[in-house]
Design a protein around this motif. Structure first.
Motif, PDB file in Angstrom:
ATOM      1  N   THR A   1      -3.927   4.066  -2.231  1.00 26.92           N
ATOM      2  CA  THR A   1      -4.977   3.828  -1.238  1.00 26.92           C
ATOM      3  C   THR A   1      -5.071   4.946  -0.205  1.00 26.92           C
ATOM      4  OG1 THR A   1      -4.882   1.427  -1.481  1.00 26.92           O
ATOM      5  CG2 THR A   1      -5.745   2.282   0.602  1.00 26.92           C
TER       6      THR A   1
ATOM      7  N   THR B   1      -9.364  -2.600  -3.428  1.00 24.29           N
ATOM      8  CA  THR B   1      -8.081  -2.877  -2.765  1.00 24.29           C
ATOM      9  C   THR B   1      -8.299  -3.655  -1.475  1.00 24.29           C
ATOM     10  OG1 THR B   1      -7.056  -0.901  -3.715  1.00 24.29           O
ATOM     11  CG2 THR B   1      -6.034  -1.824  -1.744  1.00 24.29           C
TER      12      THR B   1
ATOM     13  N   LEU C   1       0.810  -1.222   0.000  1.00 27.48           N
ATOM     14  CA  LEU C   1       0.000   0.000   0.000  1.00 27.48           C
ATOM     15  C   LEU C   1       0.843   1.273   0.000  1.00 27.48           C
ATOM     16  CD1 LEU C   1      -2.687  -1.054   2.644  1.00 27.48           C
ATOM     17  CD2 LEU C   1      -2.852  -1.205   0.157  1.00 27.48           C
TER      18      LEU C   1
ATOM     19  N   PRO D   1      -3.252  -0.043  -5.585  1.00 25.09           N
ATOM     20  CA  PRO D   1      -3.100  -0.103  -4.129  1.00 25.09           C
ATOM     21  C   PRO D   1      -2.160   0.978  -3.606  1.00 25.09           C
ATOM     22  CG  PRO D   1      -2.986  -2.305  -5.068  1.00 25.09           C
ATOM     23  CD  PRO D   1      -2.964  -1.341  -6.220  1.00 25.09           C
TER      24      PRO D   1
END
Length: 491
Positions: A302, A340, A281, A299
């Motif tokens: 995020t 995600t 992430l 991701p």
């Protein structure tokens, strides 16, 4: 309902009306195509007159759609990858919807005409997969990313397991009836009942079970199959008039606050598990204050998406306070966060309790993106209910007489219907689409084997062939229609 056409150019309004009409036509056809299976046994065994059976089945289908929620609807929608859902322009979304619906309508009408209990669920799901794969081939998306294969696998397993379970459970249930009620009149066919007892209808208790189980099949059919139409309409609305439907305009301040809080909790959740999720992430990279909407969900973005959602919804009490562009951005961020989070939950690096917490956060994040207005639910329910009341005769004869070499007994009808109610009800609880046609037909076949009646090989072969051909045929047809339409329009 009609205010959704306000301010639209004439061509867009006409296209929207046509797309909505096609969805309702699909559900109307689904009514007499699939629901004929729900009333087949109760009509064949003369537990109810045909006109009453289809009338009350139509009402039960209507109620099933109204009360069934939208879990199955969005399971269908999420067969398409989130990147495709994010980047649908009006023209491509129309090509997608038209391709899927024309395919589903054509296949359903063809199999109905020949009295084959084929599956509307298989047809629609195959059409969706075909569009997703065709879109991948026409863009720079890898073919493997053209479909949400995780969701497709879940749905595929439910479609495979449910008829096998239906066959086995119905057979075992019939054997139980034969053991517990060996001398009961429930083991007679309608013809034997008339010839031996000079009675037209089943014994009272058998008749009551047949009627109640048939109406229950209709109800769970409505709550499962009706949601597929709801999902299609939401694809139409979000694709063609996104400004009005990307987020639930009827969301309460509490629901919006719930989404706002979920984004904050998700941020904290990821930070708590930074030791296993940090690289995936990019938790060490400071998020930008307001990331631009991206063509793909990553991701790595995020934390930026979490910040964007929190910033956009801070102090918001109704989505009408946000301009259309801001609503679109919020929906995009929420879809990416949900996508995600799904991937993180499936990575296998989190403990079971953390995965459970993450699923709860996903539900809160999607509370205002996975919805359907009441008029959408009511329209689909009405189309499915009315469709149930016509066109049932062809399939009833196939299910009642042509699957087995002998006619169906009352006990066989009860076993098949009770099994179908249980199987479809369980699928509804897990928001998985299944085929009423497959479950009930397989249940009837299972009872024929358990009753040592034997199967009518020609009919069974035709049904199996239709089941096997439905997926590839619908995928190829929808993919071809989508590709031709997009290339013709210069997409």
């Amino acid at each position: 309902m009609f205010d959704l056409f306000s301010g639209l150019p004439l061509t867009v309004g006409f296209s929207l009306a046509l797309a909505l009409a096609l969805v309702l036509i699909f559900e109307f056809i689904n009514g007499f195509h699939d629901t004929a299976n729900a009333v087949a046994t109760v009509i064949y065994t003369k537990a109810m007159p045909p006109h009453l059976a289809v009338f009350f089945s139509g009402i039960c289908n209507f109620l099933g759609v109204l009360l069934g929620g939208v879990g199955v609807a969005y399971a269908i929608v999420h067969l398409l990858p989130v990147d495709l859902l994010l980047n649908l322009d009006s023209g491509r979304s129309q090509a997608m919807v038209y391709s899927m619906l024309v395919t589903a309508i054509a296949w359903n009408l063809g199999t109905w005409y020949f009295g084959i209990p084929a599956s509307s669920s298989h047809t629609l799901i195959g059409a969706i997969l075909g569009v997703g794969l065709a879109n991948a081939l026409l863009t720079d998306i890898p073919v493997g990313a053209g479909v949400n294969w995780g969701k497709a696998l879940d749905i595929g397993l439910s479609l495979i397991i449910s008829p096998l379970a239906g066959f086995a459970v119905a057979a075992l249930l019939l054997l139980g009836f034969k053991k517990l009620f060996a001398d009961s009149k429930m083991h007679k066919t309608p013809e034997q009942r008339r010839a031996i007892d000079n009675k037209k209808h089943p014994p009272f208790w058998n008749r009551l079970v047949l009627v109640l189980s048939a109406m229950s099949v209709s109800f769970v059919h409505g709550s499962n199959d009706g949601q597929k139409g709801i999902g299609l309409i939401m694809l139409v609305l979000i694709g063609i008039v996104p400004a009005k439907f990307v987020l639930d305009p009827a969301s309460t301040p509490y629901q919006i606050q719930r989404t706002y809080a979920a984004a904050g909790h998700l941020n904290d959740f990821y930070l708590r598990h930074a030791n296993v999720l940090g690289d995936y992430l990019a938790l060490q990279t400071p998020p930008s204050a307001e990331p631009s909407q991206k063509a793909r969900c990553s991701p790595q973005d995020t934390m930026s998406s979490i910040q964007a959602v929190r910033h956009s919804l801070d102090g918001v009490r109704t989505y009408k306070e946000l301009p259309p562009e801001a609503r679109g951005r919020v929906r995009s961020h929420l879809l990416c966060l949900d996508d995600t989070a799904r991937k993180v939950a499936n990575m296998g690096v989190l403990p079971a309790d953390a995965v459970t917490d993450l699923r709860r956060l996903r539900a809160d994040l999607s509370a205002t993106t996975e919805y359907a207005p009441l008029w959408v639910i009511a329209a689909v329910a009405l189309a499915l209910g009315i469709g149930t009341m016509v066109g049932w005769r062809r399939v009833v004869l196939t299910v009642g007489e042509k699957i087995g070499k002998q006619g169906m007994t009352y006990a066989q009808g009860m076993a098949a219907q009770i099994t179908a109610v249980g199987a479809i009800g369980i699928a509804n609880a897990f928001s998985l689409p299944v085929s009423t046609t497959q479950v009930l037909s397989s249940g009837v076949a299972g009872t024929m084997v358990a009753n040592r009646s034997g199967l009518h090989n020609g009919t069974v072969r035709t049904i199996l062939l239709a089941w096997l051909l439905t997926f590839p045929a619908s995928m190829l047809l929808s993919a071809g229609l989508f590709a031709v339409t997009v290339l013709t329009l210069g997409g």
